[in-house]
Scaffold this active site. Structure first.
Site, PDB file in Angstrom:
ATOM      1  N   SER A 173       0.839  -1.213   0.000  1.00  0.00           N
ATOM      2  CA  SER A 173       0.000   0.000   0.000  1.00  0.00           C
ATOM      3  C   SER A 173       0.873   1.262   0.000  1.00  0.00           C
ATOM      4  O   SER A 173       0.485   2.283  -0.568  1.00  0.00           O
ATOM      5  CB  SER A 173      -0.991  -0.002   1.166  1.00  0.00           C
ATOM      6  OG  SER A 173      -0.323   0.134   2.385  1.00  0.00           O
TER       7      SER A 173
ATOM      8  N   GLU B 152       1.315   6.908   7.118  1.00  0.00           N
ATOM      9  CA  GLU B 152       2.450   6.430   6.319  1.00  0.00           C
ATOM     10  C   GLU B 152       2.283   6.865   4.872  1.00  0.00           C
ATOM     11  O   GLU B 152       3.220   7.354   4.234  1.00  0.00           O
ATOM     12  CB  GLU B 152       2.533   4.903   6.361  1.00  0.00           C
ATOM     13  CG  GLU B 152       2.882   4.343   7.719  1.00  0.00           C
ATOM     14  CD  GLU B 152       3.110   2.839   7.675  1.00  0.00           C
ATOM     15  OE1 GLU B 152       3.681   2.330   6.691  1.00  0.00           O
ATOM     16  OE2 GLU B 152       2.706   2.150   8.627  1.00  0.00           O
TER      17      GLU B 152
ATOM     18  N   ASN C  47      13.657   4.061   4.641  1.00  0.00           N
ATOM     19  CA  ASN C  47      12.780   2.989   5.115  1.00  0.00           C
ATOM     20  C   ASN C  47      11.619   3.618   5.878  1.00  0.00           C
ATOM     21  O   ASN C  47      11.783   4.641   6.541  1.00  0.00           O
ATOM     22  CB  ASN C  47      13.555   2.055   6.057  1.00  0.00           C
ATOM     23  CG  ASN C  47      12.691   0.922   6.585  1.00  0.00           C
ATOM     24  OD1 ASN C  47      11.998   0.244   5.837  1.00  0.00           O
ATOM     25  ND2 ASN C  47      12.725   0.717   7.901  1.00  0.00           N
TER      26      ASN C  47
ATOM     27  N   LEU D 112      17.259  -7.229   5.251  1.00  0.00           N
ATOM     28  CA  LEU D 112      18.299  -6.203   5.185  1.00  0.00           C
ATOM     29  C   LEU D 112      18.817  -6.169   3.752  1.00  0.00           C
ATOM     30  O   LEU D 112      18.828  -7.191   3.069  1.00  0.00           O
ATOM     31  CB  LEU D 112      19.454  -6.560   6.129  1.00  0.00           C
ATOM     32  CG  LEU D 112      19.169  -6.430   7.627  1.00  0.00           C
ATOM     33  CD1 LEU D 112      20.355  -6.952   8.429  1.00  0.00           C
ATOM     34  CD2 LEU D 112      18.868  -4.985   8.005  1.00  0.00           C
TER      35      LEU D 112
ATOM     36  N   ASP E 100      16.143  -0.827  11.151  1.00  0.00           N
ATOM     37  CA  ASP E 100      15.532   0.366  11.749  1.00  0.00           C
ATOM     38  C   ASP E 100      16.538   1.301  12.398  1.00  0.00           C
ATOM     39  O   ASP E 100      16.247   1.975  13.381  1.00  0.00           O
ATOM     40  CB  ASP E 100      14.453  -0.042  12.774  1.00  0.00           C
ATOM     41  CG  ASP E 100      13.393  -0.909  12.118  1.00  0.00           C
ATOM     42  OD1 ASP E 100      13.062  -0.659  10.947  1.00  0.00           O
ATOM     43  OD2 ASP E 100      12.897  -1.851  12.777  1.00  0.00           O
TER      44      ASP E 100
ATOM     45  N   HIS F 170       8.776   2.924   8.852  1.00  0.00           N
ATOM     46  CA  HIS F 170       8.535   2.030   9.996  1.00  0.00           C
ATOM     47  C   HIS F 170       7.277   2.493  10.733  1.00  0.00           C
ATOM     48  O   HIS F 170       7.120   3.694  10.997  1.00  0.00           O
ATOM     49  CB  HIS F 170       9.751   2.053  10.933  1.00  0.00           C
ATOM     50  CG  HIS F 170       9.640   1.055  12.033  1.00  0.00           C
ATOM     51  ND1 HIS F 170       9.869  -0.291  11.836  1.00  0.00           N
ATOM     52  CD2 HIS F 170       9.273   1.197  13.323  1.00  0.00           C
ATOM     53  CE1 HIS F 170       9.660  -0.932  12.978  1.00  0.00           C
ATOM     54  NE2 HIS F 170       9.302  -0.055  13.901  1.00  0.00           N
TER      55      HIS F 170
HETATM   56  C1  GRF Z   1       3.954  -0.708   6.746  1.00  0.00           C
HETATM   57  O1  GRF Z   1       3.303  -0.599   7.987  1.00  0.00           O
HETATM   58  C2  GRF Z   1       5.375  -0.235   6.848  1.00  0.00           C
HETATM   59  O2  GRF Z   1       5.575   0.801   7.760  1.00  0.00           O
HETATM   60  C3  GRF Z   1       6.084  -1.455   7.326  1.00  0.00           C
HETATM   61  O3  GRF Z   1       5.442  -2.530   6.677  1.00  0.00           O
HETATM   62  C4  GRF Z   1       4.108  -2.157   6.326  1.00  0.00           C
HETATM   63  C5  GRF Z   1       3.995  -2.352   4.856  1.00  0.00           C
HETATM   64  O4  GRF Z   1       2.695  -2.152   4.392  1.00  0.00           O
HETATM   65  N1  GRF Z   1       7.505  -1.362   7.129  1.00  0.00           N
HETATM   66  P1  GRF Z   1       2.431  -2.102   2.837  1.00  0.00           P
HETATM   67  O5  GRF Z   1       3.023  -3.369   2.220  1.00  0.00           O
HETATM   68  O6  GRF Z   1       3.063  -0.872   2.285  1.00  0.00           O
HETATM   69  O7  GRF Z   1       0.935  -2.083   2.697  1.00  0.00           O
END
Ligand code: GRF
Length: 202
Positions: A17, A183, A111, A96, A154, A113
């Site tokens: 997503s 995000e 990245n 990684l 991270d 998170h």
């Molecule tokens: C997200 O919550 C991102 O922060 C984490 O993994 C999830 C990925 O979601 N690293 P998507 O595949 O982008 O829907």
């Protein structure tokens, strides 16, 4: 193809997503970049379908297929270079990156998170595990972090964070949904600022 726009490789392991948010941001001119490649370590990741729907090239990277970690890293780097990739966005990628790739893209890899790092990060802290831990610890806020990526999970300089409240009735799913919304907003904007050289990361 716009030759002025830098090419970005988006790495995924799942639904993608955030990949979709990056694609949508390029169309909305929020992000002046071209998603030139989507790399996945999982051949069934739904994000690959999203890439194909947009005619974006994909590459399945299974490091165990190669004779050694060095060979795997060389191959991945070769693919990135062949596709003229300038930036890498780790978008739910659960591995990684090989050392060669990190060394060849200094300050060009970000990245995302789903928590407020440095809390709730590190190996094994991904997806629902993050939100479960946040709720279990009765945190009153969580959020999103976008940071430069290096050879440690991270780790790397934090570029941006957005906070969201944690409600007493939250489940890992409801919290994940609230965080994910942020995000999708934050990731393209941070990438844009990085491309424009707007972060002080010397
Ligand atoms: C997200 O919550 C991102 O922060 C984490 O993994 C999830 C990925 O979601 N690293 P998507 O595949 O982008 O829907």
């Amino acid at each position: 193809m716009d030759i002025m726009k830098p090419k970005v490789a988006v790495f995924i392991s799942g639904g993608g997503s955030n990949l979709q948010a990056l694609i949508d941001a390029t169309k909305a001119n929020i992000l002046s970049a071209e998603i030139g490649l989507v790399v996945s370590n999982k051949s069934k990741a739904f994000g690959l379908t999203r890439a194909k729907n947009e005619n974006i090239k994909t590459f399945i990277f299974k490091s165990k297929k190669y004779l050694s970690p060095e060979d795997a890293g060389d191959k991945l780097l070769e693919i990135l270079k062949e596709n003229n990739i300038e930036y890498i966005a780790l978008s739910g990628y659960l591995r990684l990156l090989p050392k060669q790739v990190i060394e060849n893209y200094p300050k060009k890899i970000i990245n995302i998170h789903p928590a407020l790092l440095p809390k709730y990060g590190g190996k094994g802290m991904y997806g629902h595990f993050v939100h479960e831990a946040v709720i279990k610890n009765k945190e009153i806020e969580s959020g999103v972090t976008v940071h430069l990526a290096d050879e440690i999970y991270d780790n790397g300089k934090i570029l941006a964070q957005v906070k969201v409240p944690v409600m007493t009735e939250d489940t890992p799913e409801s919290l994940a949904e609230r965080v994910l919304k942020q995000e999708h907003r934050l990731f393209p904007r941070v990438l844009q600022k990085l491309i424009k050289g707007e972060y002080n990361i010397e």
